[in-house]
Write a protein that holds these residues in place. Structure first.
Motif, PDB file in Angstrom:
ATOM      1  N   THR A 264      -9.435  -9.949  91.687  1.00 39.15           N
ATOM      2  CA  THR A 264      -8.917  -9.072  90.936  1.00 39.15           C
ATOM      3  C   THR A 264      -7.462  -8.650  91.664  1.00 39.15           C
ATOM      4  O   THR A 264      -7.686  -8.545  92.803  1.00 39.15           O
TER       5      THR A 264
ATOM      6  N   LYS B   8       0.909  -2.476  89.173  1.00 37.01           N
ATOM      7  CA  LYS B   8       1.344  -1.273  88.460  1.00 37.01           C
ATOM      8  C   LYS B   8       0.124  -0.620  87.938  1.00 37.01           C
ATOM      9  O   LYS B   8       0.271  -0.062  86.910  1.00 37.01           O
ATOM     10  N   GLY B   9      -0.918  -0.383  89.058  1.00 37.69           N
ATOM     11  CA  GLY B   9      -1.899   0.725  88.493  1.00 37.69           C
ATOM     12  C   GLY B   9      -3.226   0.082  87.818  1.00 37.69           C
ATOM     13  O   GLY B   9      -4.025   0.757  87.525  1.00 37.69           O
ATOM     14  N   MET B  10      -2.908  -1.283  87.269  1.00 39.68           N
ATOM     15  CA  MET B  10      -3.657  -1.897  86.490  1.00 39.68           C
ATOM     16  C   MET B  10      -4.586  -3.108  87.024  1.00 39.68           C
ATOM     17  O   MET B  10      -3.995  -3.909  87.739  1.00 39.68           O
ATOM     18  N   GLU B  11      -5.781  -3.060  87.221  1.00 42.07           N
ATOM     19  CA  GLU B  11      -6.540  -4.041  87.675  1.00 42.07           C
ATOM     20  C   GLU B  11      -6.878  -5.303  86.892  1.00 42.07           C
ATOM     21  O   GLU B  11      -7.036  -5.060  85.716  1.00 42.07           O
ATOM     22  N   LEU B  12      -6.418  -6.439  87.122  1.00 38.84           N
ATOM     23  CA  LEU B  12      -6.230  -7.649  86.430  1.00 38.84           C
ATOM     24  C   LEU B  12      -7.136  -8.664  87.178  1.00 38.84           C
ATOM     25  O   LEU B  12      -6.940  -8.871  88.298  1.00 38.84           O
TER      26      LEU B  12
ATOM     27  N   VAL C 283      -4.186  -5.828  91.503  1.00 39.34           N
ATOM     28  CA  VAL C 283      -3.657  -4.659  90.879  1.00 39.34           C
ATOM     29  C   VAL C 283      -2.366  -4.705  90.952  1.00 39.34           C
ATOM     30  O   VAL C 283      -1.376  -5.022  92.051  1.00 39.34           O
TER      31      VAL C 283
END
Length: 129
Positions: free
Chosen positions: A78, A82-86, A80
């Motif tokens: 995982t 720009k504040g998004m968990e991918l 992160v």
């Protein structure tokens, strides 16, 4: 210190482990030469980033034909951004990331980070800088 005894380590994820205090590194010239992904985010690391931490990251300092030809896949992780968990699944071996966000690092951002030309993602946000 035991982490320094893992010269083939490629992924280090210590995200959200309530780790705190300054990062201390070994003076070993063999510290993390194969490291491609490091996530130390969401802890409480303090003080300045030690430049010695970045000096031996050989896998992050070079882009060459062998890396481009080598298209091995590794496990998922995982990331992160720009504040998004991918969740990155089937990671290409040439994918390199460093997430040092959401800590309490202060002082200057080490100029040695500019030597890590193979980095695809660098997240230093939410620190004291």
């Amino acid at each position: 210190m035991w982490l320094g005894s893992l010269p083939n380590l490629q992924v280090l994820s210590l995200r959200s482990n309530k780790l705190h205090g300054p990062i201390r590194t070994s003076s070993s010239s063999k510290l993390f030469p194969q490291l491609q992904m490091v996530d130390l985010s969401c802890n409480a690391f303090t003080a300045e980033l030690p430049t010695s931490l970045f000096h031996n990251l050989k896998s992050m300092k070079r882009i060459d034909d062998t890396m481009m030809a080598q298209r091995d896949y590794q496990d998922s992780v995982t990331v992160v951004t720009k504040g998004m968990e991918l969740e990155v699944v089937r990671i290409l071996s040439l994918y390199t990331t460093m997430d040092l966000s959401s800590n309490k690092f202060e002082g200057h951002i080490p100029s040695v980070l500019g030597d890590l030309i193979a980095l695809r993602v660098l997240n230093l946000s939410h620190n004291v800088w």
